[in-house]
Structure formats: structure tokens, C-alpha cells
Write a protein that holds these residues in place. Structure first.
Motif, PDB file in Angstrom:
ATOM      1  N   ASP A  92     135.945  24.852  57.102  1.00 10.75           N
ATOM      2  CA  ASP A  92     134.776  25.077  57.635  1.00 10.75           C
ATOM      3  C   ASP A  92     135.174  23.938  56.060  1.00 10.75           C
ATOM      4  OD1 ASP A  92     132.456  26.388  58.207  1.00 10.75           O
ATOM      5  OD2 ASP A  92     132.164  25.811  55.777  1.00 10.75           O
ATOM      6  N   TRP A  95     132.244  25.127  53.438  1.00 15.15           N
ATOM      7  CA  TRP A  95     133.486  25.380  52.155  1.00 15.15           C
ATOM      8  C   TRP A  95     133.766  24.608  51.773  1.00 15.15           C
ATOM      9  CZ3 TRP A  95     138.132  24.982  52.285  1.00 15.15           C
ATOM     10  CH2 TRP A  95     139.342  25.548  51.429  1.00 15.15           C
ATOM     11  N   ARG A 136     133.569  30.434  56.143  1.00 14.07           N
ATOM     12  CA  ARG A 136     132.072  31.006  56.682  1.00 14.07           C
ATOM     13  C   ARG A 136     131.040  31.984  55.771  1.00 14.07           C
ATOM     14  NH1 ARG A 136     134.054  30.466  62.803  1.00 14.07           N
ATOM     15  NH2 ARG A 136     134.689  27.837  62.909  1.00 14.07           N
TER      16      ARG A 136
END
Length: 407
Positions: A92, A95, A136
């Protein structure tokens, strides 16, 4: 010892992320467009074509090496940067932005000649990788938490700015109107519109016993006499950090207590700034040629003059009188000496100085508290990111709800 969550894995950065090189794009080669062009320190222009997807992490490679910048839209990172978008990793991206910030990439290395981030060294750093859903959740939690912290920091910075403006306005009022209501007379000289009827307006040269340029010899890291330069003049005071030295100075160019220095050559927004020397001649400190020493006579208090010389209106006018050149302006001693200043009676100068000193101490004390609060919030933000990306703080439904997010 930090316990790693069972469903997290540890791997070298190079196993999961690729830093792509930015591309060359000189300023003259940029076309009109809406695509942001990123250098190592952020946006440096616009172009009509991107080379990344969205979102993108831009990483400083040369210059501000290791600095991370986030772009929500496709962009054009230039060749002083690396970048990471969805084509460079399966993690992600948001992140990953926080995870990379926890690595302190701006501190890990310097290339042999030019300060820069070595990609292979960055690749050798270990990182903990949670499952994608955890990534996430962590990103969402940190977005909300960091936004709240950033808003608090911004509010405190605005408070500091408001206090600066308040102090400036009170100084302006005191040096042109005094502390008590008085009958005013129109003056219309330089920046001075009116003054109390019992005050005078005089040129700077009329309150001087002497005006001297500083030394113009090369300085060294060591020596007998510290040399003040233009960077040492800050907010009306002299900062003594990072001094250079010389071994020989004419005694006449050693500073004495209550001398005032002003910066005659600097960028247009810095030229003219002044500071009072509060040490004694026994300290054996001299000054460089970009500074001019003002030794004041009996007509004006050095501290009163210092308040006037650093006031917004005086400095604004003085800078307009400076002679512009390439990236610099020169405010020579002749021009400076012709500037007009208000001159109250000495007893009133004492009262004004005492009042402004007390007000300034109060303002600076409040600002000091605010800066400490900013430091605390900034440290907490960094700690929070570290805890989240290392698994020390697990982000579940309760944490998301506490941050105002739906689980």
C-alpha cells in the motif's frame, strides 16, 4: 525486545520496493501544463507530461537527500530524485510513505563527493511488512492522527506569528507615538508620517559618534579574534554560533558595548537588519566588511535606536533605498546615514525601552512555550508513526473508531 506480530514479515527493502530514478527535465524544457514537477525538496515547477502513476512517493536523491514528498496525482520527478508508485511495489503506497519515513533516509548516508542518498544502501535496510489490510488500516489511522497533530502544530505556529505581529505593532506605535497620548505634528519624512509635538526627527548621522566598515580579510576556523558576519545578526540581537577568526585586527575595529551593527550587503529582504552588541571590548570581537558599526552619541539610547532600526516601517523604507544588484542589495553608510529616525527626549527613550523590553520578554516567553509544545507534538508524531509501522501499536477497530474512522 520488540515482539513482531506473527502475521508480519521482515525483509530487506529491496525485496519489496524499487526506487525508480527520476528523469532529466531542465527548467527551459518544461511546457505549460498542470503536472507538478518534483525536485528533492518538493515541487519546483509544472509540465504537460507525467512519468508516474498516482499516488507517488518522491524521495530526494541529491540535495535534500532522503526527504519524502507525497503526490496524490501523476507527476514528473526530476533526476535529483527517486520515486515509488504502484509499478514499483505491491505494498500500500500510503502505508509505505509512513514506513519509509520511519527509516530516516535523510540521515543514513552521503555519497563520496556530493551529499546524496545511495539507493543500494537504502535497499539494505530491513523493514517490517504487515498484511495489506493491516497496511491500509495503519495508513488510514496515521492519516487521521497526523492530520490532527499537524493542525495543532499549524495553530501554534499561527499563534507565534500573531505574537510577532503584535510585538511589531507595539514597537511601531511606541517609537512613533510614545507611551502616552500626545499632541501630534505632521512630519512626512521618509517613513515617519507624524510624531509627538515635543519630539524631533533627525537623520541617523546626527546621532552617531562614528560609523565604520568591518575588516575585509580572509577568516579561518581558528584564530585570536572572533569575526561577526551578516548571518550572526538575528532579530535585533547577535548570535555567536559558528564563528570564524582572524589573528590581527586594528584595535579601532574591536567592538564595544552598545555598538550597533547593521548589514549593508545582503539579499533584498535581509539587507539593513541591525543588532546591538551587548558584550565588552575586552571580549576582543571584530566584524566583517559586509557589516557597518554605528557608535552612537549622547543623543540616543542604543536600545532605543536598535528598536527603531529593526522596526518594520524603518526597515521597509531603508531597503527601498538600497542599491539593487544581482541577487543582492547594498545599503551603504552614506545612504543609511541620511535616513530619518524619531528622537524623543532621553528620559522618554528610557521609558519606551523599558516598556518594550518588558513586552518583548513576555512575548518571547510565550513563544518559547509554544515552540516547546510544537517540539513535543513533532516528537509524538514521529514516535506514533514508528510504533504503528513496527507493530508496537496495533491498529484495530477500536483505534480506527478513536481516530474518527469507520472500521
Amino acid at each position: 525486545m520488540i515482539r513482531i506480530p506473527e502475521d508480519w514479515s521482515k525483509a530487506l527493502l529491496k525485496r519489496r520496493v524499487r526506487f525508480a530514478y527520476g528523469d532529466s527535465l531542465a527548467a527551459d524544457d518544461r511546457n505549460d501544463g498542470k503536472v507538478p514537477v518534483y525536485g528533492s525538496n518538493g515541487v519546483v515547477g509544472l509540465h504537460d507530461r507525467s512519468i508516474t502513476g498516482a499516488p507517488t512517493i518522491v524521495i530526494g536523491r541529491k540535495g535534500s537527500s532522503g526527504k519524502l514528498t507525497w503526490s496524490d496525482i501523476p507527476c514528473f520527478p526530476i533526476d535529483t530524485t527517486y520515486f515509488v508508485d504502484e509499478t514499483q511495489t505491491h505494498e500500500d503506497i500510503r502505508w509505505l510513505f509512513y514506513a519509509l519515513s520511519s527509516l530516516d533516509l535523510d540521515k543514513i548516508n552521503f555519497d563520496s563527493a556530493v551529499p546524496g542518498l545511495n539507493r543500494e544502501l537504502a535497499y539494505s535496510l530491513p523493514l517490517l511488512f504487515p498484511p495489506i489490510e493491516d497496511q491500509r488500516r495503519i495508513a488510514a489511522y496515521l492519516d487521521a492522527s497526523c492530520a490532527a497533530i499537524d493542525a495543532a502544530v499549524a495553530a501554534k505556529r499561527r499563534q507565534i506569528g500573531t505574537l510577532d505581529a503584535l510585538r511589531e505593532s507595539r514597537i511601531e506605535r511606541a517609537i512613533t507615538h510614545g507611551l502616552q497620548e500626545s499632541s501630534m505634528q505632521p512630519v512626512g519624512l521618509d517613513w515617519i508620517e507624524s510624531l509627538p509635538i515635543h519630539w524631533k526627527a533627525v537623520r541617523v548621522k546626527r546621532v552617531l559618534a562614528a560609523m565604520d566598515y568591518g575588516i575585509s580579510v580572509s577568516t579561518n576556523d581558528e584564530g585570536r579574534f572572533p569575526v561577526l558576519k551578516m548571518g550572526h545578526i538575528q532579530n535585533g540581537e547577535i548570535e555567536y554560533a559558528k564563528l570564524d577568526y582572524v589573528d590581527d585586527v586594528p584595535e579601532t575595529l574591536l567592538l564595544e558595548e552598545n555598538d550597533v551593527l547593521y548589514n549593508r550587503t545582503n539579499s533584498p529582504d535581509q539587507v539593513g537588519k541591525a543588532a546591538i552588541f551587548r558584550k565588552t571590548k575586552g571580549e576582543a570581537i571584530t566584524f566583517a566588511s559586509y557589516l557597518v558599526r554605528l557608535r552612537l552619541n549622547h543623543r540616543v539610547l542604543p536600545e532605543f535606536f536598535n528598536y527603531v532600526a529593526n522596526s518594520v516601517a524603518f526597515l521597509g523604507f531603508a531597503r527601498r533605498m538600497a542599491i539593487p544588484s544581482v541577487q543582492q542589495s547594498n545599503l551603504n553608510s552614506t545612504r543609511y546615514g541620511r535616513l530619518w529616525i524619531p528622537l524623543p527626549p532621553l528620559e522618554e527613550q528610557h521609558c519606551i525601552v523599558n516598556s518594550l523590553n518588558a513586552m518583548s520578554l513576555e512575548v518571547h516567553a510565550t513563544q518559547s512555550v509554544l515552540r516547546k509544545q510544537i517540539d513535543t507534538l513533532t516528537a509524538y508524531r514521529k514516535s506514533l508513526i514508528h510504533e504503528c509501522v513496527t507493530g508496537q501499536r496495533r491498529i484495530g477497530e477500536a483505534e480506527l473508531a478513536a481516530a474518527g474512522l469507520a472500521p
